[in-house]
Design an enzyme around this catalytic site. Structure first.
Site, PDB file in Angstrom:
ATOM      1  N   ASP A 124      48.858  31.921  35.047  1.00  0.00           N
ATOM      2  CA  ASP A 124      49.123  33.180  34.355  1.00  0.00           C
ATOM      3  C   ASP A 124      49.487  32.823  32.911  1.00  0.00           C
ATOM      4  OD1 ASP A 124      49.749  36.007  34.083  1.00  0.00           O
ATOM      5  OD2 ASP A 124      51.821  35.335  33.932  1.00  0.00           O
ATOM      6  N   LYS A 125      49.151  33.678  31.961  1.00  0.00           N
ATOM      7  CA  LYS A 125      49.397  33.333  30.555  1.00  0.00           C
ATOM      8  C   LYS A 125      50.835  33.591  30.127  1.00  0.00           C
ATOM      9  CE  LYS A 125      48.234  36.035  27.090  1.00  0.00           C
ATOM     10  NZ  LYS A 125      49.494  36.154  26.315  1.00  0.00           N
TER      11      LYS A 125
ATOM     12  N   THR B 178      45.031  36.718  32.793  1.00  0.00           N
ATOM     13  CA  THR B 178      45.951  37.507  31.972  1.00  0.00           C
ATOM     14  C   THR B 178      45.515  38.967  31.957  1.00  0.00           C
ATOM     15  OG1 THR B 178      46.895  37.747  29.752  1.00  0.00           O
ATOM     16  CG2 THR B 178      44.629  36.984  29.891  1.00  0.00           C
ATOM     17  N   GLY B 179      46.458  39.833  31.684  1.00  0.00           N
ATOM     18  CA  GLY B 179      46.147  41.235  31.496  1.00  0.00           C
ATOM     19  C   GLY B 179      45.769  41.549  30.070  1.00  0.00           C
TER      20      GLY B 179
ATOM     21  N   ASP C 167      54.972  33.625  37.122  1.00  0.00           N
ATOM     22  CA  ASP C 167      56.413  33.813  36.974  1.00  0.00           C
ATOM     23  C   ASP C 167      57.071  34.379  38.219  1.00  0.00           C
ATOM     24  OD1 ASP C 167      55.711  36.480  36.994  1.00  0.00           O
ATOM     25  OD2 ASP C 167      56.105  36.813  34.874  1.00  0.00           O
TER      26      ASP C 167
ATOM     27  N   LYS D  59      45.221  40.498  40.539  1.00  0.00           N
ATOM     28  CA  LYS D  59      45.196  39.052  40.321  1.00  0.00           C
ATOM     29  C   LYS D  59      44.856  38.291  41.598  1.00  0.00           C
ATOM     30  CE  LYS D  59      48.238  38.802  36.274  1.00  0.00           C
ATOM     31  NZ  LYS D  59      49.489  38.251  35.703  1.00  0.00           N
TER      32      LYS D  59
ATOM     33  N   ASP E  12      53.201  38.315  39.627  1.00  0.00           N
ATOM     34  CA  ASP E  12      52.187  37.434  40.200  1.00  0.00           C
ATOM     35  C   ASP E  12      52.374  37.194  41.690  1.00  0.00           C
ATOM     36  OD1 ASP E  12      51.162  37.047  37.582  1.00  0.00           O
ATOM     37  OD2 ASP E  12      52.724  35.577  37.207  1.00  0.00           O
TER      38      ASP E  12
END
Length: 696
Positions: A369-370, A521-522, A568, A549, A572
């Site tokens: 995840d970013k 990422t969103g 995180d 995701k 997620d």
């Protein structure tokens, strides 16, 4: 040898209902009172008792050419030998009975059978019913097994010492602040909302938020990061961390079992108790070995009886039962588990699920995840530019002047960036322009800061000389803010979510290990592509909603890839649960994320490579120990049975006990080599100008 819950036995000195190292194998603790200290005392006392048994043994007297006469002398070995059997052999006898009750025969039953056969035949001989006298062999056998068991319990206790070490991170007392007074209280007396004083060199007694002061904190014991981290007003601090240079006051927001440290203790304990595939294999092998050993023992006895040598048959039978005891097999996996989880915890890698750690070595793709994972999750000024006739830094200072009183993250980022370049002037008559920006007066000039909507509101345009720079920022998906002085644009700046300096190193390290790296990422596609280009990421999933995701994880799995997801642990969670290995970045506080198999106490993505290295090293040690322990037992049984007696190659029961204990110690020593594995990332070089990923 099997293992036991060392800490629970030390606290209660008795049976445990659940064996945290065996994962509950057998239903009950196989060893009564398996505290290393108990076995130390048993060993030394029984060693003392074994001496007269050996001295008064007829065979020993014959070997060394001396004689001790008298009718009473003949009863020294039987009487003291009985004491050794009952007292020294009690843990093994109790363990054997427990295995029978649980219908899971194993190593303890083998030991119990061996010493009981030796005792029964020796007692019969002393009463005149035969001549199979094994008193000295029995005493030596029990003493040697007590020694091996003591050493094993020491090794297990040292491995599980991670829990005790974590507990010792907390101070015994705290200084509670009440009004103008400071009183010393026990940790147990603290409650939520208490304010405590943490002096230089002191440990934080419970999780909380700094309400006064600023200090550099050593958080290495929690996160594995070696450099002190500066914490100030409003920052969260974790129980057990150390204030390195200044006093701070902390308002407690979690105590007892709710603290991050307690969560870490639970994770370590759960990891050491969880069942792995390798452990299940070892348990099955130990069970099979019991039947192999008992079958071999029966065949041995019958074969020697048919050969007309019943005495040798009993000796060989006892020897087979002793040498076949799968102590090394029982220790092969649990000790590796204990040491690997303790080693990883010291590096800030908290393993919740043993199967997740085992799978990590086979992972093909790591999906990051970013926001908050590869980036810091905080706004930062990436770049700023000035119109003709202006310098860049004064423009930034003017922007900071009108943002100085705002608590908005973007305002904080602008002020922080300006503080690093020079003095910030004071603004007055500050006004928020809803949806457009903010404005104020500096040295008699009206200064405004905002996005494109601000320019429309003020009916002004960006200077031509800034257009190429601003267009470049926008192509990267960056956000642009303008600085306007008296209705004229004098400069612009761009903010982004700052990429962690460790992220590029983490991606490079994963590529060196042959892993594919994927970003999810969103954020907009151009933002994600910018980050991927900056870090050298292989594939990008952009504009993905949190609840979608997990479908991207499934998409990678459908390609035949084994996937590790790093996030995180909040938005997620579904993806972490869907992945073959879920890794949550917890930053030292979020240590109870149910959806992840592994939690990183620090926010350093390089720890992912540490998990891979640990997985490979742990699996290698497990296989090495399993192969050694199994092959050793299988090869030793024919020798113990007397198959090679024709060539003069035999093995006395006491020698078999020594050989069995030696095998156990070899397995333990091999597992201890895991301690050499250094999972902590190298310290980062001196900070360089920040790179960042754009924010929508």
């Amino acid at each position: 040898m099997t293992t036991t819950d060392h800490s629970r036995h030390q606290a209660h000195g008795g049976h445990a209902d659940h064996d945290p190292v065996h994962g509950g194998h057998g239903g009950h603790d196989k060893h009564a009172g398996h505290d290393p200290e108990v076995f130390r005392r048993l060993f030394w006392w029984n060693l003392v008792l074994a001496v007269p048994v050996l001295v008064f043994s007829d065979q020993i007297q014959e070997w060394f050419g001396y004689s001790i006469g008298g009718a009473s002398a003949t009863w020294v070995a039987p009487v003291i030998g009985t004491v050794v059997y009952v007292w020294g052999g009690k843990p093994f006898l109790a363990g054997g009975v427990a295995e029978v009750r649980n219908r899971q025969p194993g190593m303890m039953l083998l030991i119990a059978l061996a010493i009981t056969v030796a005792y029964g035949s020796s007692l019969a001989a002393s009463l005149g019913w035969g001549d199979l006298d094994f008193w000295w062999e029995l005493a030596a056998l029990i003493v040697v097994m007590l020694l091996g068991h003591w050493q094993e319990m020491k090794a297990i206790g040292q491995a599980q010492g991670a829990l005790a070490a974590l507990a010792e991170l907390l101070p015994d007392t705290a200084e509670r602040v009440t009004g103008d007074t400071i009183e010393e209280v026990t940790i147990a007396a603290l409650v939520v909302d208490d304010v405590v004083l943490v002096r230089p060199g002191g440990r934080v007694p419970a999780d909380g938020v700094i309400v006064e002061g600023r200090a550099a904190f050593d958080e290495s014991m929690i996160t594995g990061e070696s450099r002190p981290v500066t914490r100030g007003d409003g920052d969260h601090v974790v129980a057990g961390t150390v204030s390195a240079d200044s006093s701070v006051r902390v308002r407690i927001d979690a105590v007892g079992d709710d603290t991050a440290l307690a969560g870490i203790q639970r994770l370590v304990a759960d990891a050491q108790s969880s069942q792995s595939k390798a452990q299940a294999l070892a348990d099955r092998a130990a069970g099979v070995l019991f039947y192999v050993a008992t079958g071999a023992a029966v065949i041995t006895l019958v074969a020697w009886l048919l050969a007309g040598n019943g005495a040798e048959g009993v000796i060989r039978t006892v020897t087979v039962l002793v040498i076949a005891c799968p102590h090394a097999l029982g220790l092969a996996i649990p000790l590796v588990i204990s040491i690997s989880t303790a080693t990883s915890a010291r590096a800030g890698i908290l393993v919740k699920d043993r199967l997740a750690l085992e799978r990590m070595r086979t992972v093909d793709a790591v999906l990051f995840d970013k926001t908050g994972t590869l980036t810091k999750g905080n706004h930062a000024v990436v770049d700023h530019a000035a119109a003709d006739g202006w310098d860049r830094d004064p423009v930034l200072a003017l922007a900071a002047a009108v943002e100085a009183d705002s608590e908005h993250p973007i305002a904080r980022a602008i002020v922080t960036a300006a503080d690093n370049t020079g003095a910030v002037p004071v603004a007055s008559e500050l006004t928020a322009l809803t949806g457009r920006g903010v404005q104020g007066t500096v040295d008699g000039h009206q200064i405004a800061v905002g996005g494109p909507a601000l320019l429309e509101h003020l009916d002004t345009a960006q200077p031509d000389e800034l257009s190429p720079t601003i267009e470049q920022w926008r192509r990267a998906g960056s956000s642009v803010l303008y600085v306007v002085r008296d209705g004229t644009v004098i400069g612009a700046l761009t903010l982004a979510d700052e990429i962690r300096p460790e992220s590029r190193l983490a991606i490079d390290a994963l590529h060196k290990r042959g892993k594919q790296v994927v970003l999810i990422t969103g954020d907009a596609q151009q933002v994600a592509d910018s980050v991927a280009t900056e870090l050298g990421i292989d594939e990008v999933f952009a504009e993905v909603l949190p609840h979608d995701k997990d479908t991207k994880v499934a998409e990678l799995q459908n390609r035949g890839l084994t996937v590790a997801m790093v996030g995180d642990g909040v938005n997620d969670a579904p993806a972490l649960a869907r992945a073959d290995v879920g890794i949550a970045i917890g930053a030292g506080t979020d240590v109870a994320i149910e959806s992840a198999g592994v939690v990183l106490a620090s926010s350093d993505p390089r720890s992912v490579t540490g998990i891979i290295d640990l997985s490979k090293a742990t699996y290698t040690k497990m296989i090495q120990n399993l192969v050694w322990a199994t092959a050793y037992n299988l090869m030793a049984i024919p020798i113990a049975a007397g198959v090679f007696a024709f060539a003069g190659l035999t093995l006395p029961p006491a020698a078999a006990a020594v050989a069995m204990s030696t095998s156990t110690m070899i397995v333990a020593a091999n597992a201890q080599l895991l301690r050499r594995l250094d999972l902590r990332p190298e310290p980062l070089p001196d900070p360089e100008p920040a790179t960042a990923a754009a924010v929508n």
